[in-house]
Scaffold this motif. Sequence first.
Motif, mmCIF file in Angstrom:
data_model
loop_
_atom_site.group_PDB
_atom_site.id
_atom_site.type_symbol
_atom_site.label_atom_id
_atom_site.label_comp_id
_atom_site.label_asym_id
_atom_site.label_seq_id
_atom_site.Cartn_x
_atom_site.Cartn_y
_atom_site.Cartn_z
ATOM 1 N N ASP A 75 40.728 -44.956 -42.519
ATOM 2 C CA ASP A 75 40.869 -45.728 -43.762
ATOM 3 C C ASP A 75 40.666 -44.850 -44.993
ATOM 4 N N ALA A 76 41.341 -45.222 -46.077
ATOM 5 C CA ALA A 76 41.094 -44.559 -47.357
ATOM 6 C C ALA A 76 39.856 -45.189 -47.998
ATOM 7 N N ALA A 77 39.283 -44.481 -48.988
ATOM 8 C CA ALA A 77 38.086 -45.015 -49.659
ATOM 9 C C ALA A 77 38.400 -46.368 -50.313
ATOM 10 N N GLY A 78 39.577 -46.477 -50.920
ATOM 11 C CA GLY A 78 39.964 -47.743 -51.558
ATOM 12 C C GLY A 78 40.042 -48.870 -50.533
ATOM 13 N N GLU A 79 40.582 -48.529 -49.377
ATOM 14 C CA GLU A 79 40.671 -49.516 -48.289
ATOM 15 C C GLU A 79 39.278 -49.946 -47.848
ATOM 16 N N ALA A 80 38.354 -48.984 -47.772
ATOM 17 C CA ALA A 80 36.980 -49.295 -47.367
ATOM 18 C C ALA A 80 36.351 -50.249 -48.378
ATOM 19 N N PHE A 81 36.581 -49.991 -49.670
ATOM 20 C CA PHE A 81 36.095 -50.914 -50.703
ATOM 21 C C PHE A 81 36.714 -52.293 -50.494
ATOM 22 N N ASP A 82 38.043 -52.316 -50.320
ATOM 23 C CA ASP A 82 38.749 -53.605 -50.266
ATOM 24 C C ASP A 82 38.392 -54.406 -49.014
ATOM 25 N N LYS A 83 38.297 -53.723 -47.856
ATOM 26 C CA LYS A 83 37.997 -54.441 -46.617
ATOM 27 C C LYS A 83 36.565 -54.962 -46.634
ATOM 28 N N SER A 84 35.645 -54.151 -47.164
ATOM 29 C CA SER A 84 34.254 -54.608 -47.249
ATOM 30 C C SER A 84 34.160 -55.773 -48.232
ATOM 31 N N ALA A 85 34.894 -55.666 -49.336
ATOM 32 C CA ALA A 85 34.885 -56.743 -50.341
ATOM 33 C C ALA A 85 35.332 -58.056 -49.708
ATOM 34 N N LYS A 86 36.380 -57.969 -48.900
ATOM 35 C CA LYS A 86 36.899 -59.174 -48.233
ATOM 36 C C LYS A 86 35.817 -59.826 -47.373
ATOM 37 N N LEU A 87 35.050 -58.981 -46.669
ATOM 38 C CA LEU A 87 33.976 -59.509 -45.816
ATOM 39 C C LEU A 87 32.895 -60.219 -46.647
ATOM 40 N N LEU A 88 32.792 -59.796 -47.913
ATOM 41 C CA LEU A 88 31.788 -60.427 -48.793
ATOM 42 C C LEU A 88 32.395 -61.597 -49.567
ATOM 43 N N GLY A 89 33.617 -61.962 -49.205
ATOM 44 C CA GLY A 89 34.242 -63.123 -49.829
ATOM 45 C C GLY A 89 34.871 -62.832 -51.181
ATOM 46 N N ILE A 90 35.162 -61.546 -51.442
ATOM 47 C CA ILE A 90 35.775 -61.182 -52.728
ATOM 48 C C ILE A 90 37.294 -61.100 -52.545
ATOM 49 N N ASP A 91 38.036 -61.644 -53.520
ATOM 50 C CA ASP A 91 39.498 -61.634 -53.445
ATOM 51 C C ASP A 91 40.060 -60.214 -53.501
ATOM 52 N N TYR A 92 41.286 -60.049 -52.950
ATOM 53 C CA TYR A 92 41.991 -58.769 -53.048
ATOM 54 C C TYR A 92 42.182 -58.419 -54.528
ATOM 55 N N PRO A 93 42.261 -57.178 -55.012
ATOM 56 C CA PRO A 93 42.077 -56.003 -54.172
ATOM 57 C C PRO A 93 40.600 -55.760 -53.849
ATOM 58 N N GLY A 94 39.675 -56.168 -54.661
ATOM 59 C CA GLY A 94 38.268 -56.213 -54.260
ATOM 60 C C GLY A 94 37.388 -55.066 -54.725
ATOM 61 N N GLY A 95 37.937 -53.862 -54.831
ATOM 62 C CA GLY A 95 37.110 -52.684 -55.150
ATOM 63 C C GLY A 95 36.326 -52.837 -56.448
ATOM 64 N N ARG A 96 37.033 -53.231 -57.495
ATOM 65 C CA ARG A 96 36.380 -53.332 -58.811
ATOM 66 C C ARG A 96 35.309 -54.423 -58.790
ATOM 67 N N GLU A 97 35.656 -55.560 -58.191
ATOM 68 C CA GLU A 97 34.683 -56.676 -58.155
ATOM 69 C C GLU A 97 33.471 -56.336 -57.300
ATOM 70 N N LEU A 98 33.718 -55.623 -56.188
ATOM 71 C CA LEU A 98 32.582 -55.224 -55.349
ATOM 72 C C LEU A 98 31.638 -54.333 -56.163
ATOM 73 N N SER A 99 32.221 -53.441 -56.952
ATOM 74 C CA SER A 99 31.360 -52.524 -57.711
ATOM 75 C C SER A 99 30.597 -53.279 -58.806
ATOM 76 N N GLU A 100 31.192 -54.334 -59.328
ATOM 77 C CA GLU A 100 30.470 -55.139 -60.327
ATOM 78 C C GLU A 100 29.304 -55.880 -59.669
ATOM 79 N N LEU A 101 29.562 -56.420 -58.470
ATOM 80 C CA LEU A 101 28.517 -57.120 -57.728
ATOM 81 C C LEU A 101 27.387 -56.152 -57.359
ATOM 82 N N ALA A 102 27.784 -54.914 -57.037
ATOM 83 C CA ALA A 102 26.812 -53.897 -56.613
ATOM 84 C C ALA A 102 25.792 -53.583 -57.705
ATOM 85 N N GLU A 103 26.184 -53.811 -58.966
ATOM 86 C CA GLU A 103 25.281 -53.466 -60.074
ATOM 87 C C GLU A 103 23.960 -54.227 -60.000
#
Length: 360
Positions: free
Chosen positions: A170-198
């Motif tokens: 997987d690419a790093a972006g894919e890792a962000f997006d797939k993990s985001a999906k598991l946390l219930g975040i909509d696609y693409p997910g990377g940016r939102e996951l990082s906001e949640l991570a704060e």
Amino acid sequence: MLILGIESSCDETGVALVETAPASSFDENVWPKLLAQALHSQIALHTPYGGVVPELASRDHIQRVVPLIRAVLAKSNRELKEIDAIAFTKGPGLAGALLVGAGVACALGASLNIPVLGVHHLEGHLLSPFLSSDHPRFPFVALLVSGGHTQLMMVQGVGEYEILGESIDDAAGEAFDKSAKLLGIDYPGGRELSELAESGNPVAYSFPRPLLHSKDLNFSFAGLKTAVLTQCKKLGDGLLAERANLAASTQAAIVEVLVKKSLKALEQTSMKSLVVAGGVGANKALRDSLNSECKKRGIRVHYPEIEFCTDNGAMIAMAGAMRIQTQRELPTKDYSFEVSPRWPLDQITQSVVKRDLRSF
Ligand code: KG4
Ligand code: ZN
């Protein structure tokens, strides 16, 4: 010279106009200048499906591209007949989506009797920091972190790329997006996951950092989403309360691997300049960590402006213009276009080689 750029490889339609000196008066400190750009993101279109639907993407590109070209010309106060060449994304990407940009570029090129040039999407990302006034200088090490690719590269000049290491799964972006999906975040997910991570604790969970200590510069992120999935299952109903901690811990694992491998690449090549490009390059935790680690080592880090990290037309116009300016490639009036949905970056010029790292 005015170069129009068209990007349509995935879920963003991007158009831009750059101005460049002709190859005859090329000066390596004066790169093309962005006059105007316009972008349409399809995120809202694909969100209900949880990911990009290729057929919908192609249809939407068809509807957006001509109005975006008009918008860019109006913004830059230029006319169609003033354009000297058209650069379009030839690949990699979704075949149907690529065909829209290529078809429009070649039809417009033929009608204006001007040459066209197919650009590699990743070269667009790689050269996107040149859109900034404080741009990098060759040579440098590049960390390319997009949705589909994670690569470390040695960049000697336009079109001179050596792949030092890349993701084996997987690419790093894919890792962000797939993990985001598991946390219930909509696609693409990377940016939102990082906001949640704060608001989360990055050491709450200890997720795997595969290949962190391997001698090579390759990455592997597939195991991370499995670890996140296992943890989510373990938490069961408690998942909701732990989302921020899970997001922060996931991000910490991805960032640590990206930073450590980049530093290793800089050390092995003795380079003092790092360029970070691609969608994940917008990630704040990655930027903060790279900035502080590189500062300690006297290394300069360049990023594209945030708006040029994710897909856009400016990077395609820029890469096309830089290829023309440096005479890496001449645009042609052969309008019988083709696209390359799968197109490894190491095929774009003969000077691109896969280097065996043991030779460092
Ligand atoms: O480069 P890009 O626009 O598309 C490709 O060429 O693949 O990158 C998109 C990727 C997606 O995976 C998206 O989730 C990720 O970049 N991304 C981020 C952030 N912004 C975009 N990942 C982490 N943090 C961000 N702030
Ligand atoms: Zn991209």
